[in-house]
Design a protein around this motif. Structure first.
Motif, short mmCIF file in Angstrom:
data_model
loop_
_atom_site.label_atom_id
_atom_site.label_comp_id
_atom_site.label_asym_id
_atom_site.label_seq_id
_atom_site.Cartn_x
_atom_site.Cartn_y
_atom_site.Cartn_z
N SER A 46 0.82 -1.16 -0.08
CA SER A 46 -0.03 -0.01 0.01
C SER A 46 0.87 1.33 -0.01
O SER A 46 0.42 2.44 -0.44
N ASP A 47 2.20 1.05 0.42
CA ASP A 47 2.98 2.47 0.40
C ASP A 47 3.40 2.85 -1.10
O ASP A 47 3.61 3.77 -1.40
N THR A 48 3.60 1.71 -1.94
CA THR A 48 4.07 1.83 -3.21
C THR A 48 3.20 1.91 -4.41
O THR A 48 3.28 2.13 -5.48
N GLY A 49 1.90 0.97 -4.10
CA GLY A 49 1.13 0.49 -4.97
C GLY A 49 1.51 -0.80 -5.94
O GLY A 49 0.81 -1.02 -6.74
N GLU A 50 2.64 -1.25 -5.49
CA GLU A 50 3.08 -2.40 -6.17
C GLU A 50 2.32 -3.55 -5.87
O GLU A 50 1.98 -3.97 -4.75
N ILE A 51 1.76 -4.39 -6.94
CA ILE A 51 1.14 -5.51 -6.83
C ILE A 51 1.97 -6.67 -6.64
O ILE A 51 2.96 -6.99 -7.10
N LYS A 52 1.68 -7.37 -5.38
CA LYS A 52 2.55 -8.74 -4.81
C LYS A 52 2.10 -9.95 -5.41
O LYS A 52 2.80 -11.05 -5.07
N ILE A 53 1.07 -10.04 -6.22
CA ILE A 53 0.48 -11.54 -6.81
C ILE A 53 1.55 -11.92 -7.89
O ILE A 53 1.83 -11.16 -8.57
N PRO A 54 2.14 -13.06 -7.73
CA PRO A 54 2.99 -13.66 -8.63
C PRO A 54 2.50 -13.63 -10.32
O PRO A 54 1.43 -13.79 -10.47
N GLU A 55 3.47 -13.18 -10.96
CA GLU A 55 3.22 -13.02 -12.46
C GLU A 55 2.36 -12.29 -13.06
O GLU A 55 1.99 -12.14 -14.14
N PHE A 67 -3.01 18.22 -10.70
CA PHE A 67 -3.81 16.88 -10.57
C PHE A 67 -4.41 16.49 -9.25
O PHE A 67 -5.52 16.40 -9.06
N LYS A 68 -3.54 16.91 -8.23
CA LYS A 68 -3.93 16.82 -6.91
C LYS A 68 -4.98 17.73 -6.58
O LYS A 68 -6.04 17.17 -5.94
N GLU A 69 -5.09 18.80 -6.82
CA GLU A 69 -5.90 19.70 -6.62
C GLU A 69 -7.36 19.36 -7.45
O GLU A 69 -8.37 19.64 -6.72
N SER A 70 -7.25 18.97 -8.45
CA SER A 70 -8.35 18.68 -9.15
C SER A 70 -9.29 17.72 -8.54
O SER A 70 -10.67 17.54 -8.73
N TYR A 71 -8.61 16.54 -8.05
CA TYR A 71 -9.23 15.62 -7.38
C TYR A 71 -9.40 15.42 -5.92
O TYR A 71 -9.35 14.62 -5.26
N GLN A 72 -8.81 16.63 -5.39
CA GLN A 72 -8.53 17.03 -3.85
C GLN A 72 -7.88 15.87 -3.30
O GLN A 72 -8.24 15.18 -2.36
N LEU A 73 -6.92 15.44 -3.77
CA LEU A 73 -5.80 14.53 -3.19
C LEU A 73 -4.87 15.14 -2.23
O LEU A 73 -4.35 15.96 -2.80
N GLU A 74 -4.96 14.80 -1.21
CA GLU A 74 -4.21 15.53 0.03
C GLU A 74 -2.74 15.08 -0.08
O GLU A 74 -1.78 15.94 0.05
N LYS A 75 -2.28 13.72 -0.41
CA LYS A 75 -0.96 13.15 -0.63
C LYS A 75 -1.21 12.03 -1.58
O LYS A 75 -2.05 11.30 -1.51
N LEU A 76 -0.03 11.88 -2.40
CA LEU A 76 0.23 10.89 -3.42
C LEU A 76 1.21 9.77 -2.81
O LEU A 76 1.91 10.07 -1.86
N ARG A 77 1.23 8.67 -3.35
CA ARG A 77 2.11 7.75 -2.79
C ARG A 77 3.59 8.54 -3.46
O ARG A 77 4.74 7.74 -2.83
N PHE A 78 3.43 8.85 -4.43
CA PHE A 78 4.78 9.36 -4.98
C PHE A 78 4.50 10.73 -5.99
O PHE A 78 3.45 10.94 -6.25
#
Length: 447
Positions: free
Chosen positions: A229-238, A264-275
């Motif tokens: 959840s910190d990076t958004g990387e999916i851990k399901i093999p393959e 982009f953050k302002e348009s969607y009211q995103l307070e903080k992004l992963r990166f």
């Protein structure tokens, strides 16, 4: 001619908006039908061969205006159905009455998709009046907001009437008001329900807590094994094995656009992004798969309340956005096998899926469309992929056997599609007609 078309556009958009064509609610079945009939009459008035194509759900409206044997045929795709009104109290006006206020055109479907669709229709109408050597076809469905469940069967029934050289999707929009955008790719979608039952009824946690299983905790436990959840990387093999990476040329073009992470953050009211690195954000939005949890059902669901029952069952609503060349069915099997290995009692059910789509970044059609936007709006145009999905696009790609499908539309993030007080603007309608006409003129005599 465009200015005159804008006036008739407003009259026709008012008529279109007046139909509460909500495809997902059977209560509005007759309104959906009336809207399709209105469109058929509109195309008949243009001299088109036009048909209402019946499906097991809502119909398609298919029209053909082919006056030249040796000219390119452009097919426009759009939809006449709209989203329901989830919160009527939040609307400042009647959702099904077009209201103009300072150039803004309020009403359900004005942006998604009646206003955009009508922009394309009016542009074709002008092209016909100017005798441009092009043929036009229209494929307009009534179930896009319901996942296009009957689009493929309806399209196949219409195949003898349709033979486009290129398909233009009049549904979607720009990255922002300062970035005219042509989309040449779409992410796909896999939507799932994860179900787990561990008891025949809810029970008091003081009586059974400890030895009793908690289905919500077990569902959450497996979800957390699927994603960082910190990076958004999916851990399901393959899961990344079939991902077609964006080319260095694509990435360089995306980075060179005026896309702003802060806007982009302002348009969607995103307070903080992963990166917040621009290149990473764009690649993540347009060229990487995602794994999301959208909702949880089970136990006591009232916010800020107190209840100590142990739930007997739970359900998670889970989706993945997919990218070329991921196959939704193969991805589903990988997920089901992974979840089954972690907790064999969880049932993973596929609810719906849409395949991803991609045409050539350097396609002459894509470049010509982008150049038409630049000429019209006098701003650099971006060739981008969309992070969203349009179910009809991969279906048309299969049925028509290839050829370019490009998304050329004029919605903006601030137009609020699907939400209360949705609007389109006269400025974008007029500019859209002019851009389409510039595009048409660049293609005249190409075949």
């Amino acid at each position: 001619m465009v200015q005159g078309a804008v006036e008739s556009y407003l009259e026709e958009l008012s008529d279109l908006v007046s139909f509460p064509s909500i495809s997902s609610n059977p209560k509005y079945k007759e309104d959906v039908r009336k809207c399709s009939n209105f469109l058929q009459e509109k195309f008949a008035d243009l001299g088109a061969k036009t048909e209402i194509v019946e499906t097991s759900g809502h119909p398609l409206v298919v029209s053909d205006i082919s006056n030249y044997d040796d000219a390119l045929t452009l097919a426009f795709y759009g939809h006449y159905d709209v989203q329901p009104i989830a919160s009527p109290e939040d609307w400042k006006t009647d959702p099904f009455t077009l209201v103009e206020d300072n150039g803004k055109l309020y009403g359900r479907g004005t942006s998604d998709d009646k206003g955009n669709l009508l922009t394309a229709v009016k542009a074709a109408e002008i092209a016909l009046e100017e005798d441009l050597r092009l043929n036009f076809q229209f494929i307009i469905e009534g179930e896009e907001e319901s996942g296009s469940p009957n689009f493929e069967s309806g399209l196949k029934k219409s195949r003898d009437m349709l033979d486009p050289d290129v398909v233009i999707v009049a549904d979607g929009g720009w990255v922002s008001k300062d970035i005219p955008s042509i989309e040449y790719g779409l992410r796909g979608l896999l939507y799932m329900h994860w179900n787990l039952r561990t008891a025949g009824k809810n029970a008091h946690s003081g009586a059974v807590g400890g030895p009793a299983r908690n289905p919500l905790l077990e569902l959450f436990d497996v979800v957390c094994k699927c994603l960082d959840s910190d990076t958004g990387e999916i851990k399901i093999p393959e899961i990344y094995d079939d991902v077609k990476e964006a080319s260095s040329e694509e990435l360089e073009h995306w980075i060179g656009t005026k896309f702003s992470v802060e806007e982009f953050k302002e348009s969607y009211q995103l307070e903080k992004l992963r990166f917040e690195d621009k290149a990473k954000v764009l690649k993540s939005l347009w060229a990487r798969p995602t794994f999301e949890v959208h909702g949880c059902v089970g136990g006591y669901m009232e916010r800020d309340s107190k209840m100590t029952l142990l739930p007997s069952d739970g359900q998670l609503h889970v989706s993945m956005r997919l990218v070329p060349d991921q196959d939704p069915k193969m991805v589903f099997e990988k997920i089901r096998n992974f979840v089954g290995d972690k907790n064999p009692d969880i049932e993973v059910k596929s609810v719906s899926h849409v395949e991803p789509y991609l045409t050539d970044f350097n396609s002459p059609m894509v470049k010509a469309a982008a150049e038409s936007l630049e000429e019209t709006f006098e701003k650099p145009a971006a060739r981008i992929r969309s992070g969203g999905s349009i179910g009809a696009v991969p279906i048309m790609n299969r049925v028509f056997g290839g050829g370019d499908i490009i998304i050329m539309s004029f919605g903006l993030p601030e137009h609020g599609a699907h939400g209360p007080n949705e609007y389109f603007t006269k400025e974008m309608a007029k500019g859209g007609m002019e851009a389409y006409l510039n595009f048409f003129e660049s293609l005249e005599g190409e075949k």
